[in-house]
Design an enzyme around this catalytic site. Structure first.
Site, short mmCIF file in Angstrom:
data_model
loop_
_atom_site.label_atom_id
_atom_site.label_comp_id
_atom_site.label_asym_id
_atom_site.label_seq_id
_atom_site.Cartn_x
_atom_site.Cartn_y
_atom_site.Cartn_z
N HIS A 46 0.85 -1.19 0.00
CA HIS A 46 0.00 0.00 0.00
C HIS A 46 0.89 1.24 0.00
O HIS A 46 2.06 1.19 0.41
CB HIS A 46 -0.89 0.02 1.24
CG HIS A 46 -1.98 -1.00 1.21
ND1 HIS A 46 -3.04 -0.98 2.07
CD2 HIS A 46 -2.17 -2.10 0.42
CE1 HIS A 46 -3.84 -1.99 1.83
NE2 HIS A 46 -3.32 -2.69 0.83
N GLU A 48 1.05 3.83 1.93
CA GLU A 48 1.61 4.19 3.24
C GLU A 48 2.79 3.30 3.60
O GLU A 48 3.81 3.79 4.11
CB GLU A 48 0.54 4.06 4.34
CG GLU A 48 -0.68 4.91 4.11
CD GLU A 48 -1.83 4.17 3.42
OE1 GLU A 48 -2.98 4.40 3.81
OE2 GLU A 48 -1.56 3.36 2.49
N CYS A 76 -5.96 1.83 6.00
CA CYS A 76 -6.61 0.59 6.42
C CYS A 76 -6.01 0.13 7.75
O CYS A 76 -5.09 0.76 8.29
CB CYS A 76 -6.40 -0.49 5.35
SG CYS A 76 -4.69 -1.08 5.23
N CYS A 79 -2.12 -0.55 7.55
CA CYS A 79 -1.31 0.66 7.47
C CYS A 79 -1.36 1.45 8.78
O CYS A 79 -0.34 1.98 9.23
CB CYS A 79 -1.76 1.51 6.29
SG CYS A 79 -1.44 0.72 4.70
#
Length: 144
Positions: A46, A48, A76, A79
């Site tokens: 992701h 992040e 999410c 993260c």
């Protein structure tokens, strides 16, 4: 957040969900990332996480103390948990995520009392721009 949006647009050109992130310490950008789980065959890739990996390499330390993470979409659970472990001081996100947002929308991983670190959270910065980018991406993907 403008640079995070540019990173999100780059992710989109690669066929990834358009989310971008960057990490700032003082006046310096020390980490950049964009979504790339499809490209990397990596469910943890992701925006992040990629930005945190980049910042950790830059600092030579997994603890990202006194940093701010800017991201175009609310993080999410994965993260948000990584932000706690990495000691990110502040999170600034664009659009809220009504399906998986873990910084206050669906749940708030960053405020769990049992955790020993709680980043400051600000949401809604350029939220409409971030949300429109995501909406257009998914409309195009669905053929609308």
């Amino acid at each position: 957040m403008i640079e995070a949006l540019q990173l999100a647009r780059h992710a989109e050109t690669l066929g990834e969900v358009p989310v971008g992130a960057l990490i700032v310490k003082g006046d310096q950008v020390i980490g950049r990332g964009f979504n790339q789980p499809i490209r990397n065959s990596d469910p943890t890739a992701h925006a992040e996480i990629m930005a945190m990996r980049d910042a950790a390499r830059f600092l030579g330390n997994y603890r990202l103390v006194d940093t701010t993470l800017y991201v175009t979409l609310e993080p999410c659970v994965m993260c948000a948990g990584a932000m706690v472990h990495g000691r990110i001081a502040r999170l600034v996100f664009g659009a809220s995520d009504p399906r998986a947002g873990a910084a206050g929308t669906v749940l708030n991983v960053l405020a769990i009392p049992a955790f020993n670190h709680h980043p400051e959270v600000s949401g809604g910065l350029l939220a409409e721009t971030s949300a429109n980018l995501l909406r257009a991406f998914f409309e195009k993907r669905r053929g609308k």
